[in-house]
Design a protein around this motif. Sequence first.
Motif, PDB file in Angstrom:
ATOM      1  N   VAL A 162       2.135   7.529  -2.679  1.00  0.00           N
ATOM      2  CA  VAL A 162       3.084   6.707  -3.444  1.00  0.00           C
ATOM      3  C   VAL A 162       2.694   5.226  -3.374  1.00  0.00           C
ATOM      4  O   VAL A 162       2.717   4.509  -4.378  1.00  0.00           O
ATOM      5  N   LYS A 163       2.287   4.746  -2.193  1.00  0.00           N
ATOM      6  CA  LYS A 163       1.837   3.352  -2.077  1.00  0.00           C
ATOM      7  C   LYS A 163       0.622   3.096  -2.967  1.00  0.00           C
ATOM      8  O   LYS A 163       0.547   2.080  -3.659  1.00  0.00           O
ATOM      9  N   LYS A 164      -0.352   4.036  -2.939  1.00  0.00           N
ATOM     10  CA  LYS A 164      -1.560   3.866  -3.757  1.00  0.00           C
ATOM     11  C   LYS A 164      -1.218   3.895  -5.242  1.00  0.00           C
ATOM     12  O   LYS A 164      -1.758   3.125  -6.035  1.00  0.00           O
ATOM     13  N   TRP A 165      -0.313   4.798  -5.603  1.00  0.00           N
ATOM     14  CA  TRP A 165       0.114   4.887  -7.004  1.00  0.00           C
ATOM     15  C   TRP A 165       0.776   3.586  -7.452  1.00  0.00           C
ATOM     16  O   TRP A 165       0.446   3.034  -8.512  1.00  0.00           O
ATOM     17  N   ALA A 166       1.688   3.072  -6.626  1.00  0.00           N
ATOM     18  CA  ALA A 166       2.408   1.850  -6.996  1.00  0.00           C
ATOM     19  C   ALA A 166       1.463   0.653  -7.081  1.00  0.00           C
ATOM     20  O   ALA A 166       1.570  -0.176  -7.987  1.00  0.00           O
ATOM     21  N   ARG A 167       0.533   0.586  -6.157  1.00  0.00           N
ATOM     22  CA  ARG A 167      -0.423  -0.530  -6.189  1.00  0.00           C
ATOM     23  C   ARG A 167      -1.292  -0.452  -7.436  1.00  0.00           C
ATOM     24  O   ARG A 167      -1.520  -1.447  -8.110  1.00  0.00           O
ATOM     25  N   THR A 183       9.774  -1.448   0.879  1.00  0.00           N
ATOM     26  CA  THR A 183      10.797  -0.914  -0.025  1.00  0.00           C
ATOM     27  C   THR A 183      10.406   0.469  -0.534  1.00  0.00           C
ATOM     28  O   THR A 183      11.230   1.389  -0.550  1.00  0.00           O
ATOM     29  N   LEU A 184       9.158   0.625  -0.931  1.00  0.00           N
ATOM     30  CA  LEU A 184       8.684   1.929  -1.416  1.00  0.00           C
ATOM     31  C   LEU A 184       8.843   3.010  -0.351  1.00  0.00           C
ATOM     32  O   LEU A 184       9.257   4.131  -0.646  1.00  0.00           O
ATOM     33  N   VAL A 185       8.502   2.671   0.887  1.00  0.00           N
ATOM     34  CA  VAL A 185       8.618   3.655   1.974  1.00  0.00           C
ATOM     35  C   VAL A 185      10.074   4.094   2.117  1.00  0.00           C
ATOM     36  O   VAL A 185      10.372   5.293   2.212  1.00  0.00           O
ATOM     37  N   LEU A 186      10.994   3.137   2.102  1.00  0.00           N
ATOM     38  CA  LEU A 186      12.417   3.488   2.246  1.00  0.00           C
ATOM     39  C   LEU A 186      12.890   4.325   1.050  1.00  0.00           C
ATOM     40  O   LEU A 186      13.698   5.236   1.210  1.00  0.00           O
TER      41      LEU A 186
END
Length: 332
Positions: A162-167, A183-186
């Motif tokens: 998800v972090k890689k996708w958002a970045r 924020t993404l993690v939460l």
Amino acid sequence: GLPSQTPPMNNRRKFVIDQIVELFEACRQQPSDLARKEMCRSRLQQDINRVYAVARLYLTGSSMNELGCRSSDADLCLVIKGNKRPNPLQVLPVLQRLFGGLLYIEKTQLIRAKVPILRFREKGSNLEFDLNVNNTVGIRNTFLLRAYSYADRRIKPMILVVKKWARHHQINDASKGTLSSYTLVLMVLNYLQTRKEPVIPSLQMDYPECFNPFVDVDLVPEGPKRIPPYISRNQAPLGELLLGFLEYYAIHFRWDKYVISVREAQVLPKTNSQQWKNKYICVEEPFERNNVARAVHEKAKFDAIRAQFAESFHILKQRRDLNSILPIRDII
Ligand code: ATP
Ligand code: MG
């Protein structure tokens, strides 16, 4: 056109799981990455102690919470105790001068954000550091996230992708009005907590003694050691969880009505209190209960974030190929 790399329908489920695991294994922080960060932290601690004799320096963020990538920066918190709390904006310039004389540090830059930080690099590597003073909530929440990362084996790969996708889609930069990694993690954790069959519980509610916000911050990194993995009845595969996460925030979650609360493993009704009022996205900090998504203050950015969830959801649902929303080869 190009030949399609999408596999036949009966293989597709397994296909996305394998892609997520492949990305995770290639990108996750390695023990050697952490060792380099820790080495630098301990040298800095010694040099800082020449000026602030009893200060302690902690690694926080994704370096310590098991949710980091090989390319993640290293977040540091300098804890200076005493009955008179020093002002970070007085301490950071002192550190900036000190660091100017250290041969292993370069490109020191003071950033006067809401939480002011000193940003710098280790000379000869591209390792970047962000150092704050006395923002100790970051130490507490780092160890909360670390406990979540061990609660179920799907958590770490899910969050990394998800972090890689958002970045990749440029919605992961709080300094540009989009979502911080935190924020993404939460958001991921709360999605997993709020399934009909939850994938994870609220660790703060199940183990309050492990996450007591009043315990001395020096003792936080030692625990919690006694949290057993959560056995969920929800054994949905990673590919379904990723698709479900995109769908949830694209379609189902009511941004205007609810606050995302990992602390309670629920969504809470948005009240009129000032931290939620007129905010597009409300994500509660688990220890301090303020809004960690306050950087998203432009309607256009909020719309772009939601549009990206929707677009990626529809594409992944159709194609069942992670490459359709995130070019794996370019990222690895
Ligand atoms: P990345 O791998 O992208 O660097 P990260 O997990 O380190 O991601 P960041 O958003 O860089 O996440 O934040 C680093 C740490 O700082 C978080 O793990 C958290 O401990 C703390 N932090 C960040 N934002 C907040 C906030 N709004 N309130 C409290 N703590 C925060
Ligand atoms: Mg970080």
